[in-house]
Design an enzyme around this catalytic site. Structure first.
Site, PDB file in Angstrom:
ATOM      1  N   GLN A  15      53.133 -17.998 -15.666  1.00 35.26           N
ATOM      2  CA  GLN A  15      53.171 -18.602 -17.001  1.00 35.26           C
ATOM      3  C   GLN A  15      53.666 -20.035 -16.891  1.00 35.26           C
ATOM      4  OE1 GLN A  15      54.978 -16.380 -20.151  1.00 35.26           O
ATOM      5  NE2 GLN A  15      53.797 -14.532 -19.720  1.00 35.26           N
ATOM      6  N   LYS A  37      45.993 -13.613 -21.747  1.00 29.52           N
ATOM      7  CA  LYS A  37      47.124 -13.944 -22.618  1.00 29.52           C
ATOM      8  C   LYS A  37      48.444 -13.708 -21.900  1.00 29.52           C
ATOM      9  CE  LYS A  37      47.897  -9.598 -25.106  1.00 29.52           C
ATOM     10  NZ  LYS A  37      47.992  -8.996 -26.433  1.00 29.52           N
ATOM     11  N   ASN A  38      49.430 -14.518 -22.270  1.00 33.82           N
ATOM     12  CA  ASN A  38      50.779 -14.367 -21.741  1.00 33.82           C
ATOM     13  C   ASN A  38      51.454 -13.178 -22.404  1.00 33.82           C
ATOM     14  OD1 ASN A  38      50.642 -16.641 -20.081  1.00 33.82           O
ATOM     15  ND2 ASN A  38      51.361 -17.998 -21.694  1.00 33.82           N
ATOM     16  N   LEU A  39      52.201 -12.414 -21.621  1.00 34.73           N
ATOM     17  CA  LEU A  39      52.988 -11.306 -22.142  1.00 34.73           C
ATOM     18  C   LEU A  39      54.457 -11.721 -22.194  1.00 34.73           C
ATOM     19  CD1 LEU A  39      51.365  -8.323 -20.181  1.00 34.73           C
ATOM     20  CD2 LEU A  39      50.865  -9.099 -22.509  1.00 34.73           C
ATOM     21  N   VAL A  44      50.814 -11.956 -17.103  1.00 37.96           N
ATOM     22  CA  VAL A  44      49.606 -12.340 -17.825  1.00 37.96           C
ATOM     23  C   VAL A  44      48.688 -11.127 -17.871  1.00 37.96           C
ATOM     24  CG1 VAL A  44      47.506 -13.761 -17.746  1.00 37.96           C
ATOM     25  CG2 VAL A  44      49.727 -14.801 -17.279  1.00 37.96           C
TER      26      VAL A  44
END
Length: 91
Positions: A15, A37-39, A44
């Site tokens: 990230q 998408k970033n968690l 990711v």
């Protein structure tokens, strides 16, 4: 060939280094659809749909990622997702 979808969870320093952007670019280059998408936990999540061969190519690419990232692990989860994604989005 039939279209399949796979979910990948990428761990490491992924990230803040453009990982989602580069993954989206690579997905489009391979003719895949889906998203990255970033968690909240620093990983990711990538969901990609396409032929099994192209999904395997993405899986291999994710293990290295862009030069700015340091990938520790890629988990490939079997996915029964049936979604008609348009393009490869960054969420």
């Amino acid at each position: 060939m039939e279209k399949q979808c796979s979910k990948f969870i990428v761990s490491g320093h992924v990230q803040g280094v453009g990982f989602c952007y580069h993954t989206s670019h690579q997905g489009l280059k391979l003719g895949l659809t889906g998203y990255a998408k970033n968690l909240n936990n620093g990983d990711v999540e990538v969901v990609a749909c396409g032929t099994p061969e192209r999904l395997e190519e993405l899986y291999l690419w994710l293990q290295e990622g862009p030069k700015t990232a340091s990938v520790r692990q890629v988990r490939r989860l079997s996915s029964e997702l049936e979604h008609d994604y348009q393009g490869f989005e960054i969420l």
